[in-house]
Design a protein around this motif. Sequence first.
Motif, PDB file in Angstrom:
ATOM      1  N   THR A 320       3.449  -9.440 -13.793  1.00 13.56           N
ATOM      2  CA  THR A 320       4.604 -10.446 -14.219  1.00 13.56           C
ATOM      3  C   THR A 320       5.628 -10.302 -13.083  1.00 13.56           C
ATOM      4  O   THR A 320       6.873 -10.796 -13.477  1.00 13.56           O
ATOM      5  N   GLY A 321       5.327  -9.992 -12.001  1.00 11.42           N
ATOM      6  CA  GLY A 321       6.399  -9.948 -10.990  1.00 11.42           C
ATOM      7  C   GLY A 321       7.603  -8.662 -11.016  1.00 11.42           C
ATOM      8  O   GLY A 321       8.306  -8.890 -10.271  1.00 11.42           O
ATOM      9  N   LYS A 322       7.184  -7.810 -11.823  1.00 13.48           N
ATOM     10  CA  LYS A 322       8.353  -6.739 -11.889  1.00 13.48           C
ATOM     11  C   LYS A 322       7.992  -5.514 -11.162  1.00 13.48           C
ATOM     12  O   LYS A 322       7.583  -4.571 -11.542  1.00 13.48           O
ATOM     13  N   VAL A 445      19.061 -22.882  -1.396  1.00 13.01           N
ATOM     14  CA  VAL A 445      19.488 -23.829  -1.902  1.00 13.01           C
ATOM     15  C   VAL A 445      19.204 -23.716  -3.602  1.00 13.01           C
ATOM     16  O   VAL A 445      20.113 -23.847  -4.392  1.00 13.01           O
ATOM     17  N   LEU A 446      18.071 -23.284  -3.893  1.00 14.85           N
ATOM     18  CA  LEU A 446      17.802 -22.729  -5.284  1.00 14.85           C
ATOM     19  C   LEU A 446      18.612 -21.879  -5.787  1.00 14.85           C
ATOM     20  O   LEU A 446      19.191 -22.096  -7.016  1.00 14.85           O
ATOM     21  N   LEU A 491      12.350 -22.905 -13.898  1.00 14.44           N
ATOM     22  CA  LEU A 491      11.106 -22.133 -13.263  1.00 14.44           C
ATOM     23  C   LEU A 491      11.681 -21.096 -12.452  1.00 14.44           C
ATOM     24  O   LEU A 491      10.836 -19.926 -12.349  1.00 14.44           O
ATOM     25  N   GLY A 492      12.815 -21.082 -11.537  1.00 11.07           N
ATOM     26  CA  GLY A 492      12.788 -20.090 -10.578  1.00 11.07           C
ATOM     27  C   GLY A 492      13.193 -18.978 -11.258  1.00 11.07           C
ATOM     28  O   GLY A 492      12.745 -17.929 -10.867  1.00 11.07           O
ATOM     29  N   LEU A 497      12.617 -15.564  -9.079  1.00 13.30           N
ATOM     30  CA  LEU A 497      13.229 -16.169  -7.860  1.00 13.30           C
ATOM     31  C   LEU A 497      14.719 -15.870  -8.140  1.00 13.30           C
ATOM     32  O   LEU A 497      15.649 -15.914  -7.101  1.00 13.30           O
ATOM     33  N   LEU A 498      15.231 -16.258  -9.303  1.00 15.12           N
ATOM     34  CA  LEU A 498      16.590 -16.046  -9.566  1.00 15.12           C
ATOM     35  C   LEU A 498      16.980 -14.899 -10.691  1.00 15.12           C
ATOM     36  O   LEU A 498      15.927 -14.791 -11.488  1.00 15.12           O
TER      37      LEU A 498
END
Length: 498
Positions: A320-322, A445-446, A491-492, A497-498
Motif C-alpha cells: 500500500t506504499g507505506k 507541478v502535481l 489520484l496523487g 505522491l501527495l
Amino acid sequence: MDKKVQTTYPRPKKEILRIMRAADKNGQLLPVILEEFVQHTFSMPALWESREYFRKLGNEECVRYPVLFSHLALLSAMTGRLDEARAYVDAMEMALKYQASENTIYHEVCRCATEIVMPYTTDIRFLKDVFWLIEHGQVPVANLTLSASRPGILNGFRDFTRFGRYLEKYKDVITDTIEKLYGNAGKSVYEIMLAEWNYQKNDCFRALVLVTGTIPLIEQEQDMRCLFVALALQMKILIVNGQTKAAGPLVIKIRDRIHKTGWEELNTSLDALECLAACYDGRQEEVTEWLEHVAPDENHELYMMDVYAYLVKIRCYIQTGKYMVAHVLVQQLTVLLQQGNRPMDLCECYMLSAVICYKVNDEDRMFTELSKALEIAKKRQYIRLLADEGSCMAQMIFAYQKKYGTDGFTDKIMQFAAEVGRHFPDYLKSPIEYYEPLTKTEEAVLRLMGQGMSNSEIADILGKKTGTVKFHSNNIFKKFDVTNRQQAVNLGREIGLL
C-alpha cells in the motif's frame, strides 16, 4: 433439576477476561488464576490478555506456587524481554528448593516445560530437558505445541527449521522423541516438519504429498494445532504455485475446525494467511481492510506469538506504499528476533528490509540487507522463503548478481522467484507502481496543483512559461489516465505522491 453446563477448555479469551475482572474485583485473583491457568488448558492469547492480572500477584504468592513464575516467564518471552523471562525461571528454580520433597518431580517438570520453550535456552539445554522429561515419563507435554506460524517452532518461540537437513538422516530417533513428547500426534508432527523442509528446498510436490497424507491422521487424533499447521502449509504451497482459488475452501475448513475446538488463538495467523493470499492476487481492497481493521497493532507491546501476522503486515504496508511504517515495524521485529533462536524469521526480516530499501531506491542499503538474508538462507537452505517474494525478489537478485557476480544459490532463487512473479505480477506492487513514473518537474507541478494553484501561479514559482506548465499537466493526465486537475490530485493522494 437443571443440567450442569460442561465447560470447554481452553476458554474463549473474552470469557477469561470477564472471569479475571470479577476475580480481581472480589479479591479472588490468586485462586482464580490457579484454577484457570494451572488446573486447565489455556490459550496463549488468553494468557496474554490477562497479563495485567498476573503482574498484580505478589512475590510471596508466586513463591508459594512456583508454577506461576512459569506463566510470568512466558509473558516476558511474549514481549521479547528474555532477560526478564530468565529471571522468572531462576526465581521459580529458587522457590522449588523450598518445596516439600514429594513435589520435586512435579516442580522439575514445571521448570523443564518452561525452559524448553524459552528462546534463550541453548539447543544442548533444550535436548537435556526434553530427555529428562521422557526419562521420567512426564509426557506428552501439554504446553509444547506447534506454532501457528512455522511448523518447526514450538510455542511460537523456538525455531528448529535450521535442523531440517537432519530430519531424514535421523528419522527413527527424531520420530521416537517427538512421539514421546507429543503423544499419538508425534508421527504427524514429524511429517509436517519434513514437509516444511522439502518445501523450503523447493520440492513442492513432495511437500504437498507429505502434508496431505498426514492430514487425515491428524484429524483422527483431533489435534487442532497440528491440523492448523498442516492445512496452513498446504494452503501456502497451493498459493505460491498459482492456486489461490484453492485457498478459499481451505480457509473455511480451518475456521470451522477452530470454531468447533475453541482454539481461537489460531485465528490471527489464519487471518494473516488469508490476507497474504489477497496480497499475491493484488486484491488491494482486502489488503487495506485487513491492515486497517484486523491486523495486530504494533504500536503497543509487540506480541511475539503474532510474529507471522506482523511479517504479513509489513508486506501489506509495502503493497500500500507505506514504506516508512513498514521500515519501523521490520526494525522492531529484527531487534527482538536477534535475541532468540529464530533464524527463519530473522532472515525474513532482513529480506523485507531489503524490499523496502529497493522500493525507495536506496540501493546500497538494499544490498546490505539482502546480503544478510542470503547469508542465513544459504546456510539453512531457505530457498522458498526468498523466492516466494516473486518479481521484486527477482529484480533485487538481478541487481545483486550484477554487482557481486552469480552463484548457484542465487541462480535458484532468481529462477523460482521469476516463476512466482509470472503467477502474481501484482504481488508487492504499491499503488504508485501501476502508473508510469512522473518526472521530477511533473511531480513538482502535481504538488503545486494539490495546493490549489493555477497554471500561471505554478509557472511563476517554477520559473517556467504557462504553456510549459500546461504541457507537463497534460503529461500527468495521460500517465494517470485522468481528464482534469482534480482527478489527478485525488489520484496523487491515493497512491502516495501527495
